[in-house]
Write a protein that holds these residues in place. Structure first.
Motif, PDB file in Angstrom:
ATOM      1  N   LYS A  45     -37.267   0.927 -20.258  1.00  0.00           N
ATOM      2  CA  LYS A  45     -37.965  -0.359 -20.176  1.00  0.00           C
ATOM      3  C   LYS A  45     -39.143  -0.405 -21.145  1.00  0.00           C
ATOM      4  O   LYS A  45     -39.297  -1.355 -21.915  1.00  0.00           O
ATOM      5  CB  LYS A  45     -38.477  -0.613 -18.742  1.00  0.00           C
ATOM      6  CG  LYS A  45     -37.402  -0.502 -17.676  1.00  0.00           C
ATOM      7  CD  LYS A  45     -37.934  -0.788 -16.295  1.00  0.00           C
ATOM      8  CE  LYS A  45     -38.879   0.282 -15.745  1.00  0.00           C
ATOM      9  NZ  LYS A  45     -38.271   1.595 -15.556  1.00  0.00           N
ATOM     10  N   SER A  46     -39.976   0.658 -21.096  1.00  0.00           N
ATOM     11  CA  SER A  46     -41.151   0.662 -21.978  1.00  0.00           C
ATOM     12  C   SER A  46     -40.724   0.681 -23.436  1.00  0.00           C
ATOM     13  O   SER A  46     -41.285  -0.035 -24.272  1.00  0.00           O
ATOM     14  CB  SER A  46     -42.024   1.876 -21.704  1.00  0.00           C
ATOM     15  OG  SER A  46     -42.527   1.819 -20.399  1.00  0.00           O
ATOM     16  N   THR A  47     -39.709   1.500 -23.724  1.00  0.00           N
ATOM     17  CA  THR A  47     -39.250   1.589 -25.109  1.00  0.00           C
ATOM     18  C   THR A  47     -38.801   0.214 -25.589  1.00  0.00           C
ATOM     19  O   THR A  47     -39.130  -0.210 -26.702  1.00  0.00           O
ATOM     20  CB  THR A  47     -38.077   2.579 -25.203  1.00  0.00           C
ATOM     21  OG1 THR A  47     -38.436   3.762 -24.497  1.00  0.00           O
ATOM     22  CG2 THR A  47     -37.757   2.910 -26.631  1.00  0.00           C
ATOM     23  N   SER A  71     -41.383   9.015 -20.192  1.00  0.00           N
ATOM     24  CA  SER A  71     -41.851   7.717 -19.714  1.00  0.00           C
ATOM     25  C   SER A  71     -42.922   7.965 -18.663  1.00  0.00           C
ATOM     26  O   SER A  71     -43.033   9.065 -18.117  1.00  0.00           O
ATOM     27  CB  SER A  71     -40.700   6.902 -19.142  1.00  0.00           C
ATOM     28  OG  SER A  71     -40.464   7.258 -17.807  1.00  0.00           O
TER      29      SER A  71
HETATM   30  N1  LIG Z   1     -42.099   9.029 -27.857  1.00  0.00           N
HETATM   31  C1  LIG Z   1     -40.896   9.370 -27.372  1.00  0.00           C
HETATM   32  N2  LIG Z   1     -40.092  10.178 -28.085  1.00  0.00           N
HETATM   33  C2  LIG Z   1     -38.872  10.508 -27.613  1.00  0.00           C
HETATM   34  N3  LIG Z   1     -38.379  10.100 -26.434  1.00  0.00           N
HETATM   35  C3  LIG Z   1     -39.129   9.293 -25.682  1.00  0.00           C
HETATM   36  C4  LIG Z   1     -40.425   8.898 -26.106  1.00  0.00           C
HETATM   37  N4  LIG Z   1     -40.955   8.079 -25.163  1.00  0.00           N
HETATM   38  C5  LIG Z   1     -40.022   7.998 -24.187  1.00  0.00           C
HETATM   39  N5  LIG Z   1     -38.922   8.724 -24.489  1.00  0.00           N
HETATM   40  C6  LIG Z   1     -37.718   8.863 -23.684  1.00  0.00           C
HETATM   41  O1  LIG Z   1     -37.047   7.612 -23.660  1.00  0.00           O
HETATM   42  C7  LIG Z   1     -36.565   7.338 -22.364  1.00  0.00           C
HETATM   43  C8  LIG Z   1     -37.067   5.981 -21.886  1.00  0.00           C
HETATM   44  O2  LIG Z   1     -38.456   6.009 -21.679  1.00  0.00           O
HETATM   45  P1  LIG Z   1     -39.260   4.724 -21.250  1.00  0.00           P
HETATM   46  O3  LIG Z   1     -38.846   3.594 -22.111  1.00  0.00           O
HETATM   47  O4  LIG Z   1     -40.699   5.060 -21.260  1.00  0.00           O
HETATM   48  O5  LIG Z   1     -38.737   4.511 -19.776  1.00  0.00           O
HETATM   49  P2  LIG Z   1     -39.202   3.528 -18.630  1.00  0.00           P
HETATM   50  O6  LIG Z   1     -37.995   2.698 -18.347  1.00  0.00           O
HETATM   51  O7  LIG Z   1     -39.559   4.363 -17.472  1.00  0.00           O
HETATM   52  O8  LIG Z   1     -40.339   2.727 -19.135  1.00  0.00           O
HETATM   53  C9  LIG Z   1     -37.013   8.480 -21.469  1.00  0.00           C
HETATM   54  O9  LIG Z   1     -35.930   9.322 -21.237  1.00  0.00           O
HETATM   55  C10 LIG Z   1     -38.067   9.210 -22.259  1.00  0.00           C
HETATM   56  O10 LIG Z   1     -37.967  10.589 -22.035  1.00  0.00           O
END
Ligand SMILES: Nc1ncnc2c1ncn2[C@@H]1O[C@H](COP(=O)(O)OP(=O)(O)O)[C@@H](O)[C@H]1O
Ligand SMILES: Nc1ncnc2c1ncn2[C@@H]1O[C@H](COP(=O)(O)OP(=O)(O)O)[C@@H](O)[C@H]1O
Ligand SMILES: [Mg+2]
Ligand SMILES: [Mg+2]
Lengths: 580, 603
Positions: free
Chosen positions: A387-389, B498
């Motif tokens: 989601k954050s990504t 995340s």
């Molecule tokens: N800077 C990064 N580099 C590589 N992988 C990442 C990074 N940030 C997040 N991830 C990976 O990407 C996936 C999605 O993370 P994120 O979008 O933060 O999830 P959420 O849905 O909890 O917000 C996770 O498996 C995390 O480990």
């Protein structure tokens, strides 16, 4: 001196370093050099003056046994006059060298800052905070450290040249022998630098590591304390510090040898000159007076050479620091993801976009979505589902891999999942340096339901601690929200930014946003059903797929995974019950 | 002479030596060696003078000169031998001083690490992180620079001046006194200028710390600045502080530049006086031309060290203000103070008792402390061992603060907290940390592998233990999605995970210790509800026979707890089971109503 190529390589590096440093403020440096030259000429001049006083004033006085007041006063006047000029030279040399040094430090810092500002988040995420701080701090200071003694070192070289001419013209044979010591001392210096360089490099490198480790350790002080790991952390850092120490001690060993040699060589030369001189006097080639002043001139000139060691000793440290700044400056500037966004007619459109971190870690492929103006989209998904990504890619914080994003205008505000506050005032945190009126700030704080700000001692001019440490989690989130809404963005993206608010406040904030920013498209990562209920459409993220946007009811009917997630939100009691 | 506000150079140095006693070790012998080494530099001119005077008979110009080459050679040989000895002594002195000071600075660094880790969170918050780091890195560096150049220069040149002064007195005591008398005011001038120099250097170190602090914000806040395109504006601010640092340093070097030639000018005056008086006295007083010339050069030798000392005075001042800043940090008491006479808890049940607990944060600038600014007021409550407690309340009501007090990150301003009948401030820190763990909302992970982050709390744990820890809290599914498993690098502050995943790792980390009392401060706020439910269920199982205090962001947690504490603006307003409280009018039932409606997706 066996490895000639490395010596000349070192020399080239050193001249490059000096040239690059000087080009920042050549004017200041030139003035300092001029002062240094005045100093050099006066130093040689005063040794000549002294020789004249000895030969023409003192010896004559004692030989003839008559005291000439006028001659004595001339001698004394010249001595003091020359030393005043020399003092002025020193003042000019030192003050302008200092100015050149610190103005250069300022320019270097500015360059580092420019890189830090230009590089987008994807670059910053790969760097260690501590190391970047080392670049801007310790490394800049080390780089310019060589500049202050540089004019002095040059003046010493000029002095040696003049002195060599003087000594040789007094007595060719003795003069040649005496001047041979200058290159010998310089050779000694070079030899020393070559051996000691390695240890300085190691020490400087370890110091960078230490700085980074210390930064991290202090940053994590809550964890360190929470687990009673203070002693273990101290031990861990002590190991790195001891590596700094060991490298330094090696360097000091070499230096003590060098220092002693630097004293020994001219002194022994001096003694040899006396012996050689005795023979020259016996053969009648030299008078006793000439020998005496010859030797005194030699002593006067050879000792400033000692101080050249100070200048050269800074060289390795400066070199190491400057090289690291250069490599920071030369690192390619990554593209700002937003600069690749195209202009479109709809508020936000993704066209077959792939999102992720690197080739092996692509989270979503070929996503095409259009967010219509003024819509409210909620994003729902499991932890780590991306989601954050996804929302960071929409906001141009994380770069996309392929495809294109188009926006109507670039007015997007993004609120991070863990908001970052600066150690300045609340107002500054909201405005981030842009000009907003008091009314606008108040309005934004009101939308974000940040009424607690009024209770702070100076209202929104209260300084909050670094990273907002003096505030509770929900208070930080609301200031970050105000920061986003004050810009009246056309697209507002919230990454679960109301998680620390109680549900009541959360709903109020979202209502405020809807009424206060009626023209904005809102995309919010949601972790509470209330927020989901307010949305026009839902996107559900699960195992690398994106479902929707569609309605909540539609998803409930069609998606088993969504249904079970919603159940977990709405009926927590049931889980407890089946565990029993 | 010096401004009263700042401690003088000598005082700072002596306090510094006091703080690092190892600096003094063996200094006597080093000093002796330095004396012998420095005497080498005097021996040569004296011998040369003697050789010229006695070996080469001075004569009336024009007439023949008698030369006793054998005597000259003999004297020079003696001088050369002495020179070898002196050089060895000097080398040893330099090396001893260097090694001793490096090891003392190592001790100082370790002391600083230890001390800064023990400072209270409030002190950590008050100091900018960047400047705390500067204390152990660049400030200690200034000392290292000083000891390897300045300190050495002081040692050798100080020794040299004393020896030369002695020789001068032997040579011609009246001329010697003249030189000393003329040079004496120099000491006064130097001290005057030095006081200004100290102030200037303190200013520049302060500006430097400011610059580092601003740069730190630019670096740590880079994402936010980028998101709001405010990088350039904040960059300009850093540049401004970089300019201020430049200004301050320039000013300091200007003062230094004015100071330096004062030695030079005094030298010229002293030599002029020697020339004048020597010429005036003539041979009537037994003075010879050779002796006068010799004396003139001794005078130069006497003043030469002053030039070298002023050369390193800048460095000395930098080091002194660095030392002052280090002492400043060391003088902040550790907080909360460690238990002096710890009491063992023994077999008592680990009941937590809060007795009239009131807490104020350190007032912000311009804030006055009154009743209303208490973050927690007169909290009274006993939590029996093994109870599942939920703490609820609006954001800002003081929940996190309560957790901080229970885990003794701070002591209550008044009132008392005890565990198992022992006041918190009498429990040994290590024992307390094994017994009680807090998992915060924004956990900190080190930039290392997952395994290393877990081993942070249990250094000897095997991989299997770590993997089991995931299974125990029902996170094996998530763990299996990590391609590199335990070896995955989490990035700076855990940024490659995340936010929710960071919280999961932090929970696993805490579960490894298996503490008797676990405090979860919204520890799963970023975790999705389904994972959270599974996780807390697993934790509940683990926590049979343990006290769990959950600061709850979802009232579902409160509903499951044995007991609910409700905080409102720092007051404990309600205390009871969920069922009791839902029924009763009050804060909790209001909260619960709004919670229920918020969990109804139909708007
Ligand atoms: N800077 C990064 N580099 C590589 N992988 C990442 C990074 N940030 C997040 N991830 C990976 O990407 C996936 C999605 O993370 P994120 O979008 O933060 O999830 P959420 O849905 O909890 O917000 C996770 O498996 C995390 O480990
Ligand atoms: N370090 C601090 N310095 C000063 N005030 C603080 C600090 N930390 C929290 N506060 C204040 O104390 C109050 C309670 O904060 P906190 O305990 O974090 O609340 P909660 O966890 O219930 O959201 C808030 O008003 C907050 O602004
Ligand atoms: Mg997230
Ligand atoms: Mg809190």
């Amino acid at each position: 001196m066996h490895d000639h190529s490395s010596t000349s390589g070192r020399f080239r590096r050193a001249t490059t370093l000096i040239r690059s440093l000087v080009t920042y403020h050549p004017g200041l440096f030139a003035i300092s050099m001029a002062g240094a030259m005045v100093f050099a000429v006066c130093t040689v001049g005063s040794s000549w003056l002294l020789r004249w006083i000895i030969d023409e004033v003192i010896i004559r006085r004692f030989d003839t046994n008559t005291f000439s007041i006028s001659q004595t006063l001339t001698a004394v006047g010249l001595l003091i006059g020359l030393s005043l000029i020399r003092a002025c030279g020193v003042i000019v040399r030192r003050s302008f060298a200092g100015r050149a040094q610190w103005r250069t430090a300022q320019s270097l810092t500015d360059e580092v800052v420019d890189v830090l500002v230009k590089q987008p988040p994807q670059w910053h995420r790969r760097q260690s905070t501590g190391e970047l701080l080392t670049r801007a701090g310790v490394d800049v200071e080390a780089s310019v450290a060589v500049m202050a003694p540089l004019p002095y070192a040059s003046s010493v070289i000029l002095m040696m040249a003049i002195a060599a001419v003087g000594l040789i013209s007094t007595d060719t044979a003795l003069g040649l022998a005496a001047t041979a010591v200058f290159p010998a001392l310089i050779g000694l210096n070079v030899l020393y630098q070559r051996r000691v360089d390695k240890w300085f490099d190691i020490a400087q490198g370890e110091l960078g590591l230490l700085s980074a480790a210390v930064h991290e350790s202090f940053e994590g002080v809550t964890v360190v304390k929470a687990f009673g790991a203070e002693n273990r952390e101290t031990e861990r850092l002590a190991i790195i510090a001891s590596r700094v120490q060991n490298a330094r001690v090696e360097a000091i060993r070499l230096r003590s040898l060098f220092e002693a040699a630097l004293d020994f060589v001219p002194n022994v030369t001096n003694i040899c000159l006396v012996v050689g001189g005795a023979f020259r006097v016996r053969s009648g080639d030299l008078s006793v007076g000439e020998l005496a002043s010859f030797i005194y001139m030699f002593t006067l000139l050879v000792f400033p050479l000692r101080l050249i060691g100070y200048a050269l000793s800074e060289m390795p440290r400066s070199q190491a620091g400057f090289d690291r700044i250069q490599s920071l400056r030369r690192s390619p500037i990554f593209d700002d993801p937003r600069s690749l966004f195209t202009h479109g007619s709809s508020s936000l459109v993704l066209d077959s976009v792939s999102i992720g971190y690197d080739d092996t870690n692509i989270l979503f492929r070929n996503v095409s979505i259009s967010f219509s103006a003024r819509s409210f989209t909620a994003i729902v998904g499991y932890t780590g589902s991306g989601k954050s990504t996804f929302v960071e890619s929409l906001a141009g914080i994380t770069p996309i891999f392929s495809g294109s994003v188009s926006t109507k205008d670039q007015l997007t505000s993004f609120v991070f999942q863990e908001p970052f506050l600066f150690g300045t005032s609340v107002r500054d945190n909201v405005c981030l340096g842009s000009n907003f009126s008091d009314e606008e700030v108040e309005w934004a704080l009101r939308i974000a339901e940040a009424d607690f700000v009024q209770g702070l001692p100076q209202g929104f001019d209260t300084i909050i601690g670094e990273r907002g440490v003096g505030l509770s989690g929900g208070q930080r989130q609301r200031i970050a929200l105000a920061r986003a809404v004050i810009r009246r963005p056309s697209v507002l993206i919230l990454d679960d930014t109301t998680s620390a608010l109680d549900p009541n406040t959360e709903v109020k904030v979202l209502r405020n946003i809807k009424s206060g920013l009626p023209g904005s498209t809102v995309i919010a990562v949601a972790s509470r059903p209330s927020l989901i209920g307010m949305a026009d459409q839902i996107m559900f993220f699960d195992q690398g797929s994106i479902y929707g946007p569609t309605t909540h009811v539609e998803l409930l009917i069609q998606n088993v995974s969504y249904r079970s997630l919603m159940q977990a939100y709405e009926e927590p009691q049931e889980f407890e019950d089946d565990s029993l | 002479m010096t401004t009263p506000r700042v401690a003088g150079t000598l005082e700072t140095l002596s306090r510094g030596v006091h703080a690092v006693p190892s600096l003094r070790q063996g200094i006597g012998f080093t000093l002796l060696l330095a004396m012998i080494g420095a005497s080498g530099r005097v021996v040569v001119p004296v011998v040369i003078q003697q050789a010229i005077d006695h070996g080469l008979q001075r004569s009336i110009r024009g007439s023949a000169q008698t030369v006793d080459v054998a005597l000259v050679v003999k004297m020079c040989l003696g001088a050369a031998i002495y020179l070898v000895i002196a050089s060895i002594a000097q080398r040893t002195a330099v090396s001893r001083l260097g090694q001793r000071s490096e090891s003392a600075l190592f001790d100082l660094r370790v002391k600083l690490f230890q001390h800064i880790h023990q400072l209270s969170l409030e002190d950590h918050n008050d100091e900018q992180r960047g400047s705390l780091v500067a204390r152990v890195t660049s400030d200690v560096e200034t000392l290292s620079q000083f000891f390897s150049w300045g300190g050495l220069a002081f040692l050798l040149n100080g020794a040299l001046m004393i020896i030369v002064a002695g020789v001068m007195l032997v040579y011609d005591w009246s001329l010697a006194l003249l030189v000393i008398l003329i040079s004496a005011p120099l000491v006064y001038v130097l001290r005057r200028v030095q006081a200004r120099l100290i102030a200037a250097y303190d200013g520049s170190r302060l500006a430097n710390a400011d610059l580092l602090g601003n740069t730190a914000e630019l670096v740590t806040g880079a994402e936010t600045l980028h998101a709001y395109s405010a990088g350039a504006i904040f960059g300009v601010r850093v540049k401004k502080s970089s300019k201020i640092r430049g200004d301050k340093q320039t000013k300091a070097t200007l003062i230094g530049a004015l100071l330096f030639p004062s030695g030079e000018i005094f030298g010229a005056i002293a030599v002029s006086a020697v020339v004048f008086v020597g010429l005036w006295r003539g041979s009537s007083s037994g003075l010879t031309a050779g002796a006068l010339v010799g004396f003139i050069f001794l005078t130069y030798r006497f003043l030469e060290p002053i030039a070298e000392l002023t050369e390193v005075l800048d460095q000395t001042q930098t080091a002194v203000s660095g030392m002052r800043r280090i002492l400043g940090i060391l003088s902040i008491p550790a907080g909360p103070p460690p238990a002096e006479f710890p009491i063992e808890i023994g077999d008592q049940p680990l009941d937590i008792k809060m007795n009239n607990v009131t807490f104020f944060y350190r007032p912000r600038d311009g804030e006055v402390r009154d009743e209303n600014s208490a973050v927690l007021s007169r909290i009274n409550c006993v939590i029996q061992f093994g109870t599942q407690v939920a703490v609820v309340g609006e954001t800002g009501s003081g929940k996190t603060t309560l957790g901080r007090l229970l885990s003794r990150f701070s002591d209550p301003t008044s009132g008392m907290i005890s565990i198992g009948g022992v006041p918190l401030n009498r429990i040994d820190n290590e024992a307390l940390r094994e017994m009680l763990v807090v998992v915060p909302q924004e956990p900190f992970l080190f930039s290392d592998t997952i395994a290393a982050n877990l081993r942070f709390v249990l250094p000897q744990a095997s991989d299997q233990i770590l993997i089991d820890a995931f299974t125990n809290v029902d996170l094996q599914d998530w763990f299996e999605t990590l391609p590199l498993g335990l070896d995955m690098l989490v990035g700076q502050r855990g940024s490659q995970l995340s936010a929710g995943e960071r919280q999961l790792v932090a929970l696993v980390r805490a579960s490894l210790i298996n503490p008797s009392i676990l405090i979860l401060d919204e520890a799963t706020s970023s975790v999705d509800a389904s994972t959270e439910v599974r996780l807390t269920r697993a934790l509940d199982k683990l926590s049979r026979g343990r006290t769990t205090i959950s600061i709850a962001h979802r009232l579902s947690t409160a509903a499951r707890a044995d007991r609910v504490l409700v905080l409102d603006s720092g007051l404990l307003v309600q205390d009871g089971s969920h069922d009791e409280l839902v029924g009763a009018p009050g804060v909790y039932s209001e909260m619960y109503k709004s919670w229920e409606s918020s969990h109804n997706t139909s708007d």
